[in-house]
Design an enzyme around this catalytic site. Structure first.
Site, PDB file in Angstrom:
ATOM      1  N   HIS A  72       0.866  -1.249   0.072  1.00  0.00           N
ATOM      2  CA  HIS A  72      -0.035   0.018   0.060  1.00  0.00           C
ATOM      3  C   HIS A  72       0.943   1.308  -0.012  1.00  0.00           C
ATOM      4  O   HIS A  72       0.570   2.276  -0.723  1.00  0.00           O
ATOM      5  CB  HIS A  72      -0.871   0.269   1.232  1.00  0.00           C
ATOM      6  CG  HIS A  72      -2.123  -1.069   0.878  1.00  0.00           C
ATOM      7  ND1 HIS A  72      -2.835  -1.443   1.838  1.00  0.00           N
ATOM      8  CD2 HIS A  72      -2.384  -1.525  -0.200  1.00  0.00           C
ATOM      9  CE1 HIS A  72      -3.587  -2.380   1.421  1.00  0.00           C
ATOM     10  NE2 HIS A  72      -3.641  -2.442   0.081  1.00  0.00           N
ATOM     11  N   GLU A  95      -8.741 -25.475 -11.368  1.00  0.00           N
ATOM     12  CA  GLU A  95      -7.468 -25.339 -10.957  1.00  0.00           C
ATOM     13  C   GLU A  95      -6.824 -26.774 -10.789  1.00  0.00           C
ATOM     14  O   GLU A  95      -5.616 -26.864 -10.674  1.00  0.00           O
ATOM     15  CB  GLU A  95      -7.206 -24.544  -9.678  1.00  0.00           C
ATOM     16  CG  GLU A  95      -8.445 -24.868  -8.665  1.00  0.00           C
ATOM     17  CD  GLU A  95      -8.267 -23.630  -7.675  1.00  0.00           C
ATOM     18  OE1 GLU A  95      -7.270 -22.727  -7.660  1.00  0.00           O
ATOM     19  OE2 GLU A  95      -8.832 -23.890  -6.674  1.00  0.00           O
ATOM     20  N   ASP A 103      -2.889 -22.631  -9.110  1.00  0.00           N
ATOM     21  CA  ASP A 103      -2.961 -23.984  -8.999  1.00  0.00           C
ATOM     22  C   ASP A 103      -2.869 -24.878 -10.280  1.00  0.00           C
ATOM     23  O   ASP A 103      -2.361 -25.936 -10.122  1.00  0.00           O
ATOM     24  CB  ASP A 103      -3.945 -24.363  -8.067  1.00  0.00           C
ATOM     25  CG  ASP A 103      -3.641 -24.071  -6.461  1.00  0.00           C
ATOM     26  OD1 ASP A 103      -2.698 -24.452  -6.171  1.00  0.00           O
ATOM     27  OD2 ASP A 103      -4.488 -23.378  -5.957  1.00  0.00           O
ATOM     28  N   CYS A 153      -8.712 -15.913 -12.745  1.00  0.00           N
ATOM     29  CA  CYS A 153      -8.403 -15.152 -11.605  1.00  0.00           C
ATOM     30  C   CYS A 153      -7.150 -15.511 -11.058  1.00  0.00           C
ATOM     31  O   CYS A 153      -6.739 -15.071  -9.870  1.00  0.00           O
ATOM     32  CB  CYS A 153      -9.602 -15.394 -10.464  1.00  0.00           C
ATOM     33  SG  CYS A 153      -9.779 -17.244  -9.792  1.00  0.00           S
TER      34      CYS A 153
HETATM   35  C1  PEP Z   1      -5.477 -19.841  -8.346  1.00  0.00           C
HETATM   36  O1  PEP Z   1      -5.173 -21.057  -7.691  1.00  0.00           O
HETATM   37  O2  PEP Z   1      -5.046 -19.659  -9.265  1.00  0.00           O
HETATM   38  C2  PEP Z   1      -6.107 -19.012  -7.341  1.00  0.00           C
HETATM   39  C3  PEP Z   1      -6.758 -17.863  -7.667  1.00  0.00           C
HETATM   40  O3  PEP Z   1      -6.435 -19.499  -6.095  1.00  0.00           O
HETATM   41  P1  PEP Z   1      -5.377 -19.166  -4.917  1.00  0.00           P
HETATM   42  O4  PEP Z   1      -4.160 -18.492  -5.449  1.00  0.00           O
HETATM   43  O5  PEP Z   1      -6.079 -18.627  -3.683  1.00  0.00           O
HETATM   44  O6  PEP Z   1      -4.743 -20.742  -4.527  1.00  0.00           O
HETATM   45 MG    MG Z   2      -5.988 -21.835  -5.903  1.00  0.00          MG
END
Ligand code: PEP
Ligand code: MG
Length: 606
Positions: free
Chosen positions: A212, A453, A477, A524
């Site tokens: 931040h 994932e 993942d 994501c």
């Molecule tokens: C991912 O695995 O890409 C994801 C968005 O989840 P995390 O990073 O929280 O495992």
């Molecule tokens: Mg993940």
């Protein structure tokens, strides 16, 4: 201005003769180039009183804690007030986010447990609780979560200062010319209080591009290089510094040539930056194809930051954070309040709450996880939820109740089979019946989606799409499992690339499955926040990307420079290649010239 002991907080040291041109590498936190004299700020006091208290003193200590929190948030409110007129929305919302974190009950519960349960004095309890929370985040080996750990340390520092009556006030009024502020760390509130006219640049030992403090430095347009190891042993007050915050580099006693080269690059950068003031327009390709950019958040307070940075909703809310540093998991009411707040802040924009992803690299002490040889392949995420239905139902009921306050979708992590999705759906239906029976309002429709994932989910994407409302690809993942590369391994990090043809092929399959059943597909994982990869994803057919909030403006700018046809052409060419290196080289060759300024920052910040 005097420090608490009456001395100047600006540590002055005689500047011994230094070799010219010593280069110190760090991370570009806020773009720009500056030359000036270093002003080294003393490291903050860090020792904390550790005293056992009697049971009778517990209530008194709790009251001290409450008073300290009240004063600390009052002090931050003053900062918020002071910067209101000059600040951007991002700046103000960061300070406001800290106020919310200060008052958050997760911290209060942890401190209370230490005071009442372990007979610790309040200073010790605050220090311990903050360290434990920060440690949990760092243990995730995720740079973004690790960065959030600094936020907790900052909040803890604020409270401890109030308890000790300590104030660290910065002042650069002594400076005759704009100086370069050099410190171990600078809190966001201190950064916010800085004046552009007095501070030519900032350099810090800690921090990353998404911290931040770096975000605030960008908002104030103060060039900043963060994460410079051993900075304070290399630089003394009075040293002449060249801060190259485009490359993430600091040069002690630079040569004239070094200054001239950096200044020329800074000029080129400024021209591009002027064009990239894009926060207020929605993201689209150069030819006008809309792409929704949403934020990934861990803390409720971050929702405001995401929206200030232009997020069109939250694409991934990592709810496991609520479970960190608690002896008992949070109850339905506490979870409901948190989710409701996020939904209300973002409304009418959509919020996707992910059910807890506990286990694997996301350790949470409230769960006595069995010792496993391969925790990433063990009792994790949805598997844990299904194995502990009472826990899962508590979370699902809280989410269903929150749905009455905005536009909510629920997403399930680590889905490996259609059977798991069906089991979650039946628990969700039960949660809804229980919420109805208790007389709580809720939205009529709550889309239930899956994260893709696990490779088996990518292979079965068409079957999952038939039964899920949407799919969101978690590339962090997916890369780990499909390429068999531990996401926390530094040594193997070079193998963990989303440009691997196997990963791209899996993503293609998921996009096709979404089209077949008319289901939205998003990404994501961290892949979405890389400018080159984001363009590739759009070329592959994705129209929704979710990423750390601070990446949104850069990705918006990147997409705006490329037409869909150009992105599709890169994808078509990439499909003919068979190694990650070839694909990466192709993408850089085709898109590099268009995005070079954004990549320069990106490379420096990674
Ligand atoms: C991912 O695995 O890409 C994801 C968005 O989840 P995390 O990073 O929280 O495992
Ligand atoms: Mg993940």
């Amino acid at each position: 201005m005097a420090g608490e002991d009456g001395s100047s907080p600006i540590a002055r040291s005689s500047s011994a003769a230094r070799p010219r041109g010593v280069e110190l590498d760090g991370i570009a936190g806020s773009a720009g180039v500056a030359v000036g004299r270093a002003v080294v700020i003393d490291a903050p006091e860090s020792s904390v009183v550790r005293r056992r208290i009697t049971e009778q003193q517990g209530e008194e200590e709790l009251e001290r804690f409450q008073r300290a929190v009240t004063s600390a948030s009052r002090a931050l409110r003053e900062v918020a007030e002071r910067i209101r007129e000059s600040a951007t929305r991002a700046e103000s919302s960061i300070v406001e986010a800290y106020i919310l974190m200060l008052e958050d009950e997760t911290l209060r519960d942890a401190v209370e447990r230490r005071i009442l349960g372990e007979c610790q004095c309040v200073e010790w309890a605050v220090d311990g609780a903050v360290r434990a929370m920060a440690e949990q985040l760092r243990a995730a080996h995720d740079p973004y979560l690790a960065e959030r750990s600094h936020d907790f340390e900052f909040i803890g520092d604020r409270i401890l200062r109030q308890l000790g009556g300590r104030q660290r006030t910065l002042s650069l009024v002594d400076l005759e010319e704009p100086g370069i502020l050099v410190a171990h760390d600078l809190s966001p509130a201190e950064t916010a209080g800085l004046h552009r006219e007095r501070v030519a640049a900032m350099v810090m030992e800690v921090g990353t591009r998404t911290s931040h403090t770096a975000i605030l430095a960008r908002a104030l347009e103060i060039p900043a290089v963060v994460g410079v190891r051993e900075l304070l042993t290399q630089v003394a007050t009075g040293d002449r510094l060249l801060v190259d915050a485009l490359r993430g580099r600091v040069i002690v006693e630079p040569t004239d040539e070094q200054i001239a080269a950096a200044t020329a690059r800074a000029e080129r950068y400024r021209a591009v930056a002027e064009r990239s003031r894009v926060l207020q327009r929605p993201a689209a390709t150069r030819c006008g194809v809309r792409v929704a950019l949403r934020g990934n958040v861990e803390l409720p307070a971050e929702a405001g930051i995401a929206s200030a940075l232009g997020a069109e909703g939250i694409g991934l809310y990592r709810t496991e954070f609520l479970y960190v540093d608690r002896a008992e998991p949070p109850d339905e009411e506490a979870q409901f309040e948190t989710y409701r707040r996020v939904l209300q802040v973002m409304s009418p924009m959509p919020v996707t709450l992910r059910t807890f992803d506990i286990g694997g690299d996301k350790y949470v002490s409230a769960f006595q996880a069995p010792a496993e040889m391969n925790p990433a392949l063990g009792l994790r995420a949805v598997r844990l939820g299904l194995a502990r239905p009472e826990l899962f139902l508590t979370q699902l009921r809280a989410m269903v109740r929150a749905s009455a306050y905005g536009s909510l979708a629920i997403m399930v992590p680590m889905i490996a089979s259609v059977r798991e999705l069906r089991e979650v759906r039946s628990l969700l239906e039960r949660a809804r019946r229980e919420v109805d029976a208790a007389g709580h309002p809720s939205a009529r429709e709550i889309p239930l989606g899956v994260m893709i994932e696990v490779p088996s989910a990518a292979v079965m994407a068409a079957e999952l799409a038939r039964e899920a409302a949407f799919m969101s690809i978690g590339t962090n993942d997916l890369v780990q499992y499909a390429l068999a590369v531990d996401r926390t391994s530094r040594e193997l990090a070079y193998l963990a690339t989303p440009f691997d043809p196997a990963i791209l092929r899996l993503i293609h399959g998921v996009v096709a499955a979404g089209r077949l059943h008319d289901r939205p597909v998003s990404v994501c994982g961290a892949m979405a926040s890389d400018p080159l990869a984001a363009v590739l994803l759009v070329g592959m057919g994705l129209r929704e990307l979710s990423m750390e909030a601070s990446a949104i403006p850069g990705i918006k700018e990147a997409l705006g420079r490329v037409t869909l046809a150009e992105a599709e052409a890169v994808v078509a060419a990439a499909r003919a290649l068979v190694t990650a290196e070839e694909i990466e080289a192709l993408v850089i060759e085709r898109l590099g010239p268009l995005l070079s300024d954004l990549l320069e920052l990106d490379a420096a910040g990674s």
